[in-house]
Design an enzyme around this catalytic site. Sequence first.
Site, PDB file in Angstrom:
ATOM      1  N   ASP A 151      47.187  21.794 -28.761  1.00  0.00           N
ATOM      2  CA  ASP A 151      47.790  20.824 -29.671  1.00  0.00           C
ATOM      3  C   ASP A 151      47.605  21.349 -31.095  1.00  0.00           C
ATOM      4  OD1 ASP A 151      48.756  18.218 -30.558  1.00  0.00           O
ATOM      5  OD2 ASP A 151      47.991  17.488 -28.651  1.00  0.00           O
ATOM      6  N   ASP A 258      51.880  18.249 -33.207  1.00  0.00           N
ATOM      7  CA  ASP A 258      51.629  16.810 -33.297  1.00  0.00           C
ATOM      8  C   ASP A 258      52.297  16.209 -34.526  1.00  0.00           C
ATOM      9  OD1 ASP A 258      49.844  14.467 -32.535  1.00  0.00           O
ATOM     10  OD2 ASP A 258      49.193  14.770 -34.604  1.00  0.00           O
ATOM     11  N   GLU A 331      56.407  17.151 -30.992  1.00  0.00           N
ATOM     12  CA  GLU A 331      56.341  15.699 -30.774  1.00  0.00           C
ATOM     13  C   GLU A 331      57.403  15.094 -31.688  1.00  0.00           C
ATOM     14  OE1 GLU A 331      53.362  11.843 -30.835  1.00  0.00           O
ATOM     15  OE2 GLU A 331      53.194  13.352 -32.402  1.00  0.00           O
ATOM     16  N   HIS A 394      50.091  10.214 -23.664  1.00  0.00           N
ATOM     17  CA  HIS A 394      48.829   9.506 -23.906  1.00  0.00           C
ATOM     18  C   HIS A 394      48.943   8.420 -24.973  1.00  0.00           C
ATOM     19  CE1 HIS A 394      49.224  12.574 -26.951  1.00  0.00           C
ATOM     20  NE2 HIS A 394      48.386  11.876 -27.690  1.00  0.00           N
ATOM     21  N   ASP A 395      50.132   8.199 -25.506  1.00  0.00           N
ATOM     22  CA  ASP A 395      50.309   7.192 -26.566  1.00  0.00           C
ATOM     23  C   ASP A 395      51.091   5.973 -26.110  1.00  0.00           C
ATOM     24  OD1 ASP A 395      49.009   8.708 -28.553  1.00  0.00           O
ATOM     25  OD2 ASP A 395      50.834   9.838 -28.970  1.00  0.00           O
TER      26      ASP A 395
HETATM   27  C1  GLC Z   1      50.260  11.837 -32.355  1.00  0.00           C
HETATM   28  C2  GLC Z   1      49.319  11.802 -31.182  1.00  0.00           C
HETATM   29  C3  GLC Z   1      48.514  10.547 -31.246  1.00  0.00           C
HETATM   30  C4  GLC Z   1      47.714  10.558 -32.519  1.00  0.00           C
HETATM   31  C5  GLC Z   1      48.631  10.738 -33.729  1.00  0.00           C
HETATM   32  C6  GLC Z   1      47.854  11.076 -34.948  1.00  0.00           C
HETATM   33  O1  GLC Z   1      51.214  10.847 -32.289  1.00  0.00           O
HETATM   34  O2  GLC Z   1      50.038  11.924 -29.987  1.00  0.00           O
HETATM   35  O3  GLC Z   1      47.663  10.394 -30.141  1.00  0.00           O
HETATM   36  O4  GLC Z   1      47.004   9.353 -32.652  1.00  0.00           O
HETATM   37  O5  GLC Z   1      49.533  11.801 -33.532  1.00  0.00           O
HETATM   38  O6  GLC Z   1      47.353  12.378 -34.845  1.00  0.00           O
END
Ligand code: GLC
Length: 611
Positions: A151, A258, A331, A394-395
Amino acid sequence: MDSKIRKGIWNCTIALLMALVFATAAPTAGGQTPTVKTKPGNKGQAEQKRNQAEVKDWWKNAVIYEIYPRSFQDTNGDGLGDLNGITERLDYLKELGVDAIWLTPVYPSPQVDFGYDISDYKNIDPQYGTLADFDRLVAEAGKRHIRVLMDMVMNHTSDQHEWFLESRSSRDNPYRDWYVWHDGKVDRATGKTVPPNNWQSLFGHSAWEWDAKTRQYYYHKFYIQQPDVNWHNPQVHAAFEDVAHFWLKRGVGGFRFDAITTLYEDPSLADEGVVRDKDGKVIINAYGDPQLDGSKTDNQPGLHPVMQEMRAATDKFNLETFPGTRVLIGETYLPNIEELTKMYGPPGKPEFHLPMDTQVAFINKLDVATFRSKLIDAETHLSAHIPLLLFDNHDNPRLDMRYGDGVHDEDIQRVLATILFASRGAALFYYGDEIGMKTTPPERKQDVKDPIGITGWPREKGRDGERTPMQWDASAQAGFTTGTPWLPVPPSAQTINVAAQKKDPYSLLAWYQSLIRLKKTVPAFERGANIMLDVENTNVLSWLRQAPGAAQVVVCVNFTAEPQTVNLATGGAGIGPRHVKTLLKTPGAADPQSLRAIKLGPFGVYMGEVQ
Ligand code: GLC
């Protein structure tokens, strides 16, 4: 300084810094993809060429598995998953058929956002192990032809990162400009200093935090402990390219970027618009704040040149060390397919290999017409780029909560998995999807671990529900740990677990395995176009996979709890009333005689080769 001139200087400086960083590229240490620096030997040059192309193009039909390391496998009894746990489970992943695993952050971190608040980009958090454990994971994964993807969090660091500790120490510290600092403004009514504008954190309340020592605000799109990095500063670019290089040299197969759409903010600092419902009333979000439109803090144009740099740097590494594409995944939560297309980069300036298609991922409703139109978009609007399909991460609540009906959840998951693996492109799924793990949110506020679940309770219960331990078996802690797991093992682990499903040839796990095998071995799945069939049907989604020189394959999925019969002989694409040979079907379903009548049970699936 005029902003155009500044931009010009930045670009030159960035190019120079990048040249310096990458000119020193040493041959890789880890090395998880086969090197072609071997002599052709008796294999013959044609075969070697084919192998090289396969190594280079592995990502185009890839199956990628997302691991939340904290919850996957614990090996030291502390209740938290670790790198050695992932290494232990590599044979399971190989059997499943995955090409790559993406690890959510395992770097040193105060763990406010469970690793997304990074305090050192070039090490491993002791709770997960050591750099030696990481190297062993990469090497062991490589032996099984599995790549490890890291990541890459570039929007923000932890407030404990030394860059930020320096930055906040004084206004004239050399790191001051590495973060987004601004003066407040004076509120006319009260005379008090207030934040420069109305921007909000995605995790609730103002995105500006007052720093009493240096008397300015810093900007944080996420938690207060996650200050945003200033991407207008060329040193920041060089620092992150150096980080990427560090991990590339260790043999990683690429990165998942990310929160990439929040890299830049509008320099005008203008307020964002407030979102209203259809009656004109301001929408209030789970944190009690007015919903803002994100127009000044999301998807700003600056992110594209940054990704072009990252891609050029990675491609250069690929060329100079050993073949095999290191893949860049994004992402990319975006409002429409046009914006998604931009993430691949303009001609000649590539950005992501695989930006996530969140258009398809988060339809969150089993609606045939919407799925059809979004899949057509992915097929026809991405300028021939490769889509990255996914449904889960995971979100977000797991599939049961977003698509299930509480009665046919497993069948519905077969439907979604079929769409995921039988469509053109790369497929990404989340640990536990393959056994149908259920979302299990905390029942009481005092049990919540994810801070947004505390701020947003009860409307937003946080993301603990989709991060529970992997369910390996029916033992007390599901085979995840011998200690006390950081999040409780869901009661459903008694019946939903890997050990039980491995014994059952009709399990969801077996379904995933079959789909992945077909994706990798049926030529039409490997490289065929997606052509929608029977396009007026609102109950069943049907499509054809078609590649030159390969047998055509039809796929039908029933989106309803009622039995359905489809006639694909007249369903378009001119395939006629031909015979069809079953490749995969819902357990218990009959084999159709021809394309004229394919019968599907409730949420049934059929897949067959046209003969
Ligand atoms: C992304 C991640 C998430 C995190 C956010 C801040 O959306 O997937 O889990 O909280 O970034 O880094």
